[in-house]
Design an enzyme around this catalytic site. Structure first.
Site, PDB file in Angstrom:
ATOM      1  N   HIS A 274       5.169   5.499  11.760  1.00  0.00           N
ATOM      2  CA  HIS A 274       4.460   5.159  10.289  1.00  0.00           C
ATOM      3  C   HIS A 274       3.444   7.247   9.933  1.00  0.00           C
ATOM      4  O   HIS A 274       2.265   7.017  10.295  1.00  0.00           O
ATOM      5  CB  HIS A 274       3.589   4.673  10.665  1.00  0.00           C
ATOM      6  CG  HIS A 274       3.499   4.102   8.779  1.00  0.00           C
ATOM      7  ND1 HIS A 274       3.826   4.105   7.302  1.00  0.00           N
ATOM      8  CD2 HIS A 274       2.923   2.198   7.789  1.00  0.00           C
ATOM      9  CE1 HIS A 274       3.339   3.683   6.589  1.00  0.00           C
ATOM     10  NE2 HIS A 274       2.735   2.617   6.742  1.00  0.00           N
TER      11      HIS A 274
ATOM     12  N   ARG B  54      10.810   3.775   3.392  1.00  0.00           N
ATOM     13  CA  ARG B  54      10.272   2.578   4.064  1.00  0.00           C
ATOM     14  C   ARG B  54      12.334   1.838   5.009  1.00  0.00           C
ATOM     15  O   ARG B  54      13.023   1.864   3.664  1.00  0.00           O
ATOM     16  CB  ARG B  54       9.818   1.932   4.135  1.00  0.00           C
ATOM     17  CG  ARG B  54       9.327   0.997   4.813  1.00  0.00           C
ATOM     18  CD  ARG B  54       8.284  -0.078   4.935  1.00  0.00           C
ATOM     19  NE  ARG B  54       7.461   0.974   4.525  1.00  0.00           N
ATOM     20  CZ  ARG B  54       6.305  -0.154   5.172  1.00  0.00           C
ATOM     21  NH1 ARG B  54       5.548  -1.511   4.255  1.00  0.00           N
ATOM     22  NH2 ARG B  54       5.206   1.067   5.817  1.00  0.00           N
TER      23      ARG B  54
ATOM     24  N   LYS C 207      26.059  -4.220  -1.286  1.00  0.00           N
ATOM     25  CA  LYS C 207      27.428  -3.815  -0.740  1.00  0.00           C
ATOM     26  C   LYS C 207      27.489  -2.896   0.358  1.00  0.00           C
ATOM     27  O   LYS C 207      29.532  -2.545   0.661  1.00  0.00           O
ATOM     28  CB  LYS C 207      27.667  -3.116  -1.974  1.00  0.00           C
ATOM     29  CG  LYS C 207      27.210  -3.566  -3.582  1.00  0.00           C
ATOM     30  CD  LYS C 207      27.481  -2.832  -4.723  1.00  0.00           C
ATOM     31  CE  LYS C 207      27.119  -2.724  -5.992  1.00  0.00           C
ATOM     32  NZ  LYS C 207      26.737  -1.427  -6.614  1.00  0.00           N
TER      33      LYS C 207
ATOM     34  N   ARG D 276       0.825  -1.131  -0.022  1.00  0.00           N
ATOM     35  CA  ARG D 276      -0.369   0.219  -0.191  1.00  0.00           C
ATOM     36  C   ARG D 276       0.788   1.269   0.327  1.00  0.00           C
ATOM     37  O   ARG D 276       0.899   2.144  -0.784  1.00  0.00           O
ATOM     38  CB  ARG D 276      -0.956   0.368   1.282  1.00  0.00           C
ATOM     39  CG  ARG D 276      -1.867  -0.917   1.563  1.00  0.00           C
ATOM     40  CD  ARG D 276      -2.799  -0.935   2.470  1.00  0.00           C
ATOM     41  NE  ARG D 276      -1.658  -2.008   2.692  1.00  0.00           N
ATOM     42  CZ  ARG D 276      -1.807  -3.363   2.618  1.00  0.00           C
ATOM     43  NH1 ARG D 276      -2.669  -3.942   1.700  1.00  0.00           N
ATOM     44  NH2 ARG D 276      -0.788  -4.362   2.695  1.00  0.00           N
ATOM     45  N   THR D 277       1.703   1.367   0.998  1.00  0.00           N
ATOM     46  CA  THR D 277       2.283   2.149   1.146  1.00  0.00           C
ATOM     47  C   THR D 277       3.324   2.681  -0.215  1.00  0.00           C
ATOM     48  O   THR D 277       3.308   4.152  -0.868  1.00  0.00           O
ATOM     49  CB  THR D 277       3.562   2.457   2.229  1.00  0.00           C
ATOM     50  OG1 THR D 277       2.664   2.186   3.252  1.00  0.00           O
ATOM     51  CG2 THR D 277       4.012   4.272   2.617  1.00  0.00           C
TER      52      THR D 277
END
Ligand code: CP
Length: 303
Positions: free
Chosen positions: A129, A101, A80, A51-52
């Protein structure tokens, strides 16, 4: 330049203004279709999302902009050993705004330190959030017509649930809001949040393990998933994962105008039979996420 790391970065006036813009976008999408022509949003997702990430991308496309990014850390140079700070600084050379995120709490703050473009926290570990909270506020406002005078039940994993933490902080600033915190003992709201937000602001609050007992009181029921990815011990997860399963029978004593929210994804905590109940608004909430993220992008880009 503004970032959005914590919902408390926004004043109540700004929250109300963004909710108003989101509602105007819903009513007049054509007014906004070219606001971000020629601009780019980067979505940097070091942790899974449906969703986000996709609502951010849809939001930018609907504003006339474009999108670039990655959806897993392994496909970026983080694999890396590149630092978050260097990644953000690099991406700022290509994009006008970044939504990120990350599984580590505080990673977006680190990202902002050397960033040349606005950074949006799209979820950091079990911490915050804020754009889910904006989504929740728009949903509550559209469903109830207000953000004050509400009894809000939050149910499930209140310890690791970052959406719960951000929502409590945001709603604590509106008048006459009562929180009913429903969780197993092991998944109660963290003490820091209780002390710094609920107790410090003198908010009315009840804690219980019994969802059915408090059901008749609630104006909003905010269900959450017990998050397997936050547990150190699989046995604990298995023991707690089905602590609460909302069914049509359990809703028999609920108010007729209850609104049932869930940030999603759901696993088992709301039975699919509940989806047909008009009080279940979690898929409307998904759509609201796109509109409020459009309003947020406009705000941070000064459009
Ligand atoms: N609500 C939410 O954050 O969903 P995703 O994990 O799918 O982005």
């Amino acid at each position: 330049m503004r970032h959005l790391i914590d919902i408390m970065d926004l004043s109540v006036e700004e929250l109300d203004e963004m909710i108003a813009v989101a509602k105007d976008i819903i009513d007049n999408p054509e007014k906004y279709a070219h606001k971000c022509d020629g601009m780019k949003l980067a979505t940097l997702f070091f942790e899974p999302s449906t969703r986000t990430r996709l609502s951010f991308e849809a939001a930018m496309y609907e504003l006339g902009g474009n999108v670039l990014g990655f959806s897993e850390a392994q496909s970026s140079s983080a694999a890396k050993g590149e630092s978050v700070s260097d990644t953000i600084r690099t991406v700022g050379c290509y994009a006008d705004i970044i939504a990120m995120r990350h599984p580590k709490e505080g990673a977006p703050v680190v990202g902002t330190r050397r960033s040349t473009v606005p950074v949006i926290n799209a979820g950091d570990g079990g911490h915050n959030h804020p754009t889910q909270t904006l989504t929740d506020l728009l949903t509550i406002s559209r469903e109830k017509g207000r953000l004050n005078n509400l009894t809000i039940g939050l149910c499930g994993d209140l310890k690791f649930g970052r959406t719960v933490h951000s929502l409590i902080s945001a709603m604590s600033r509106y008048d006459n809001v009562k929180f009913v915190l429903i969780s197993p003992e092991e998944l109660k709201v963290p003490e820091y949040l209780k002390e710094e937000v609920i107790i410090r602001n003198g908010l009315e609050c009840e804690e219980t393990t019994d969802l059915e007992k408090v059901m008749p009181e609630l104006d909003i029921l905010y269900m959450t998933r017990v998050q397997r990815e936050r547990f150190f011990n699989e046995q604990d997860y298995l023991r707690l994962k089905d602590s609460y399963i909302l069914t049509p029978e359990k809703l028999e004593t609920a108010k007729e105008d209850l609104s049932i929210l869930h940030p999603l994804p759901r696993v088992n905590e709301i039975s699919v039979e509940v989806d047909d109940d008009p009080r279940a608004v979690y898929f409307k909430q998904v759509l609201n996420g796109k509109f409020i993220r459009m309003a947020l992008i406009l705000k941070l880009l000064n459009k």
